[in-house]
Motif scaffolding. Sequence first.
Motif, PDB file in Angstrom:
ATOM      1  N   GLY A  11      28.218  47.690  40.708  1.00  0.00           N
ATOM      2  CA  GLY A  11      29.462  47.887  41.443  1.00  0.00           C
ATOM      3  C   GLY A  11      30.639  47.076  40.925  1.00  0.00           C
ATOM      4  O   GLY A  11      31.722  47.117  41.493  1.00  0.00           O
ATOM      5  N   GLU A  12      30.434  46.346  39.854  1.00  0.00           N
ATOM      6  CA  GLU A  12      31.509  45.512  39.311  1.00  0.00           C
ATOM      7  C   GLU A  12      32.297  46.298  38.263  1.00  0.00           C
ATOM      8  O   GLU A  12      31.730  47.013  37.454  1.00  0.00           O
ATOM      9  N   GLN A  13      33.626  46.146  38.299  1.00  0.00           N
ATOM     10  CA  GLN A  13      34.503  46.851  37.372  1.00  0.00           C
ATOM     11  C   GLN A  13      35.500  45.884  36.759  1.00  0.00           C
ATOM     12  O   GLN A  13      35.955  44.965  37.433  1.00  0.00           O
ATOM     13  N   LYS A  80      34.893  41.077  41.027  1.00  0.00           N
ATOM     14  CA  LYS A  80      34.078  40.031  41.638  1.00  0.00           C
ATOM     15  C   LYS A  80      34.155  38.682  40.930  1.00  0.00           C
ATOM     16  O   LYS A  80      33.926  37.648  41.539  1.00  0.00           O
ATOM     17  N   ARG A  81      34.433  38.675  39.626  1.00  0.00           N
ATOM     18  CA  ARG A  81      34.364  37.441  38.837  1.00  0.00           C
ATOM     19  C   ARG A  81      35.501  37.337  37.836  1.00  0.00           C
ATOM     20  O   ARG A  81      36.158  38.319  37.513  1.00  0.00           O
ATOM     21  N   LEU A  96      33.093  32.761  36.798  1.00  0.00           N
ATOM     22  CA  LEU A  96      33.557  32.142  38.024  1.00  0.00           C
ATOM     23  C   LEU A  96      33.666  33.212  39.104  1.00  0.00           C
ATOM     24  O   LEU A  96      34.388  34.201  38.941  1.00  0.00           O
ATOM     25  N   MET A  97      32.922  33.027  40.188  1.00  0.00           N
ATOM     26  CA  MET A  97      32.997  33.960  41.304  1.00  0.00           C
ATOM     27  C   MET A  97      34.355  33.800  41.980  1.00  0.00           C
ATOM     28  O   MET A  97      34.757  32.689  42.323  1.00  0.00           O
ATOM     29  N   LEU A  98      35.062  34.901  42.154  1.00  0.00           N
ATOM     30  CA  LEU A  98      36.414  34.834  42.709  1.00  0.00           C
ATOM     31  C   LEU A  98      36.431  34.322  44.144  1.00  0.00           C
ATOM     32  O   LEU A  98      37.413  33.737  44.580  1.00  0.00           O
ATOM     33  N   ARG A  99      35.362  34.505  44.886  1.00  0.00           N
ATOM     34  CA  ARG A  99      35.301  34.010  46.265  1.00  0.00           C
ATOM     35  C   ARG A  99      35.388  32.480  46.322  1.00  0.00           C
ATOM     36  O   ARG A  99      35.744  31.917  47.340  1.00  0.00           O
ATOM     37  N   ARG A 147      43.594  39.590  43.416  1.00  0.00           N
ATOM     38  CA  ARG A 147      42.164  39.870  43.623  1.00  0.00           C
ATOM     39  C   ARG A 147      41.550  38.874  44.600  1.00  0.00           C
ATOM     40  O   ARG A 147      40.744  39.247  45.452  1.00  0.00           O
ATOM     41  N   ILE A 148      41.934  37.583  44.487  1.00  0.00           N
ATOM     42  CA  ILE A 148      41.450  36.569  45.440  1.00  0.00           C
ATOM     43  C   ILE A 148      41.909  36.918  46.850  1.00  0.00           C
ATOM     44  O   ILE A 148      41.123  36.868  47.800  1.00  0.00           O
TER      45      ILE A 148
END
Length: 162
Positions: A11-13, A80-81, A96-99, A147-148
């Motif tokens: 699911g990552e783009q 996501k990253r 790096l995980m954006l969350r 995105r964040i």
Amino acid sequence: MGYIEKSLMAGEQVIYEAELHPMVYRMPILLTLIGIGQFVIPTDGTQFFLQIVFCVILLFTALVMAIKAHGGKRFVLTNKRLIAKRGIINRESFELMLRKCEGVQLQQSLLGRMLNYGTVFVTTGEATTYFPYIEDPITFSTQINQRIEWLMVESREGVANM
């Protein structure tokens, strides 16, 4: 298929890929110009041979510096990253995980502003990662911030729906 494409999660783009600015090649270009420019001075015999040797050494050094400057670097923002990959023979990657991102900082010199390049810093609670010589760093930092923010809104809505 490259490293980035192989490492994408389900699911990552890829949303944005930052490009290196040509300014990263300033020293190899300067060495090349010096190496070629020395032939402006007319010489003969032994001096001409030394000019050729010096030129070959400078051009080889410039080539090695150019390869090292680029170094297979890729900076990619996904949904996501944030992924940084460096290396041609040996690979080094940072994901790096954006969350977990807390802030994005942009640093540009006067020359960087004129030529549209700079360094983007991304901070988490534990570390700061930087991406140097990014072409159009404002767009890259804006894309990361958007995105964040989108992930924060998505997580608030997910908590509210529970």
